[in-house]
Motif scaffolding. Structure first.
Motif, PDB file in Angstrom:
ATOM      1  N   GLU A  53       0.817  -1.207   0.000  1.00 38.56           N
ATOM      2  CA  GLU A  53       0.000   0.000   0.000  1.00 38.56           C
ATOM      3  C   GLU A  53       0.853   1.260   0.000  1.00 38.56           C
ATOM      4  O   GLU A  53       0.493   2.264  -0.624  1.00 38.56           O
ATOM      5  N   PHE A  56       1.990   1.975  -3.614  1.00 42.14           N
ATOM      6  CA  PHE A  56       0.893   2.467  -4.450  1.00 42.14           C
ATOM      7  C   PHE A  56       0.463   3.867  -4.016  1.00 42.14           C
ATOM      8  O   PHE A  56       0.177   4.724  -4.862  1.00 42.14           O
ATOM      9  N   ARG A  57       0.427   4.120  -2.716  1.00 46.07           N
ATOM     10  CA  ARG A  57       0.064   5.448  -2.219  1.00 46.07           C
ATOM     11  C   ARG A  57       1.089   6.492  -2.637  1.00 46.07           C
ATOM     12  O   ARG A  57       0.734   7.621  -2.994  1.00 46.07           O
ATOM     13  N   LYS A  59       3.043   6.461  -5.301  1.00 47.55           N
ATOM     14  CA  LYS A  59       2.881   6.755  -6.727  1.00 47.55           C
ATOM     15  C   LYS A  59       1.642   7.615  -6.969  1.00 47.55           C
ATOM     16  O   LYS A  59       1.690   8.582  -7.746  1.00 47.55           O
ATOM     17  N   CYS A  60       0.540   7.308  -6.292  1.00 50.23           N
ATOM     18  CA  CYS A  60      -0.691   8.098  -6.442  1.00 50.23           C
ATOM     19  C   CYS A  60      -0.493   9.529  -5.952  1.00 50.23           C
ATOM     20  O   CYS A  60      -0.944  10.484  -6.594  1.00 50.23           O
ATOM     21  N   GLU A  61       0.191   9.680  -4.816  1.00 43.69           N
ATOM     22  CA  GLU A  61       0.449  11.013  -4.255  1.00 43.69           C
ATOM     23  C   GLU A  61       1.276  11.846  -5.221  1.00 43.69           C
ATOM     24  O   GLU A  61       0.993  13.024  -5.453  1.00 43.69           O
ATOM     25  N   ASN A  63       1.493  11.439  -8.466  1.00 38.24           N
ATOM     26  CA  ASN A  63       0.678  11.737  -9.644  1.00 38.24           C
ATOM     27  C   ASN A  63      -0.300  12.874  -9.372  1.00 38.24           C
ATOM     28  O   ASN A  63      -0.452  13.793 -10.183  1.00 38.24           O
ATOM     29  N   GLU A  64      -0.968  12.812  -8.219  1.00 36.21           N
ATOM     30  CA  GLU A  64      -1.972  13.823  -7.877  1.00 36.21           C
ATOM     31  C   GLU A  64      -1.355  15.200  -7.691  1.00 36.21           C
ATOM     32  O   GLU A  64      -1.962  16.216  -8.024  1.00 36.21           O
ATOM     33  N   LYS A  65      -0.126  15.255  -7.159  1.00 42.06           N
ATOM     34  CA  LYS A  65       0.525  16.528  -6.872  1.00 42.06           C
ATOM     35  C   LYS A  65       1.528  16.928  -7.950  1.00 42.06           C
ATOM     36  O   LYS A  65       2.241  17.920  -7.799  1.00 42.06           O
ATOM     37  N   GLU A  87       3.080  -2.946 -12.514  1.00 44.51           N
ATOM     38  CA  GLU A  87       1.812  -2.261 -12.234  1.00 44.51           C
ATOM     39  C   GLU A  87       2.046  -0.829 -11.757  1.00 44.51           C
ATOM     40  O   GLU A  87       1.363   0.098 -12.193  1.00 44.51           O
ATOM     41  N   VAL A  88       3.026  -0.652 -10.883  1.00 40.93           N
ATOM     42  CA  VAL A  88       3.282   0.673 -10.304  1.00 40.93           C
ATOM     43  C   VAL A  88       4.093   1.563 -11.239  1.00 40.93           C
ATOM     44  O   VAL A  88       3.935   2.779 -11.259  1.00 40.93           O
TER      45      VAL A  88
END
Length: 246
Positions: A53, A56-57, A59-61, A63-65, A87-88
């Motif tokens: 987690e 994945f978090r 990478k998402c963080e 991407n979002e920022k 995947e990541v």
């Protein structure tokens, strides 16, 4: 010279209580604010610190920022880890050896003995535009093998240097210098890491062929007293002084 800050041991502290704090993702953002050029994390097979987690978090963080600081995923060359990496899609994968009973990584990959496995493994990562680095001891034959299997970079294992005493320190430093020069002349990128701290990093940072250092435990340990922002700043300052950049 780039500084990759390894956030593993923020997760080590969290996992001691199996709770939600301290959050390694928050640590990554502070490290970047303090000047980290890369965030490194090691997803171990036994999940002793970093969890799926977290990766994945992170990478998402990013991407979002719209954070463009690269992510360097350290992992063993196993099918499970390959699937996670694909995947990541981290910027870099650093392949490292793992033993379940070890406290920390004890040495470099034996690339020579695993050429066929690594060649296929690296090919699959590079097909997804992931840069591949191999964590290895400062050994000319292993460097040649890393080029043969298609690695983009090597990360020299600095653990023997970090653990050396007396006259052995210079001997291990010379090994790193010679290996870095040899690899650079062969056209492969050279990184280094493991066991580096505020007392021993200066001489390694002076090696001009080394482009990147990945440091975790010392920074996180000293953040208890200095705060993470200041701990990263101080390490970055020492590295910059060694390179004559300040």
């Amino acid at each position: 010279m780039r500084l990759g800050v390894n956030i593993d041991h923020i997760a080590t502290l969290r996992q001691a209580r199996k709770t939600f704090e301290p959050d390694p993702i928050k640590g990554a953002l502070i490290a970047i604010e303090a000047g980290a050029d890369q965030i490194t994390l090691h997803l171990r097979e036994d999940r002793r610190h970093i969890q799926d987690e977290d990766l994945f978090r992170l990478k998402c963080e990013f991407n979002e920022k719209n954070i463009t600081v690269p992510i360097n995923l350290e992992m063993a060359p196993t099918e499970e880890m390959l699937n996670i990496a694909l995947e990541v899609l981290p910027n870099t994968v650093t392949l490292v050896p793992e033993k379940r009973e070890e406290i920390t990584t004890e040495g470099g990959l034996d690339i020579i003995s695993h050429k066929n496995l690594l060649k296929d493994f690296i090919k699959r990562l590079k097909e997804s535009s992931i840069r591949v680095s191999l964590f290895m001891d400062p050994d000319f034959e292993q460097i040649d093998a890393s080029i043969e299997v298609g690695a983009d970079a090597i990360e020299l294992h600095t653990g023997e240097y970090a653990n050396a005493y007396g006259s052995q320190i210079q001997k291990e430093l010379n090994r790193l210098k010679e290996a870095a020069k040899y690899a650079s002349q062969k056209g492969i990128l050279v990184f280094a890491g493991h066991g580096l701290n505020y007392q021993n990093v200066y001489e390694v940072a002076k090696i001009k062929e080394i482009e990147e250092l990945n440091i975790g435990h010392s920074i996180i340990a000293n953040s208890i007293f200095m705060g993470l922002y200041n701990a990263v700043k101080e390490m970055k300052s020492i590295i910059n002084k060694a390179r004559g950049e300040i």
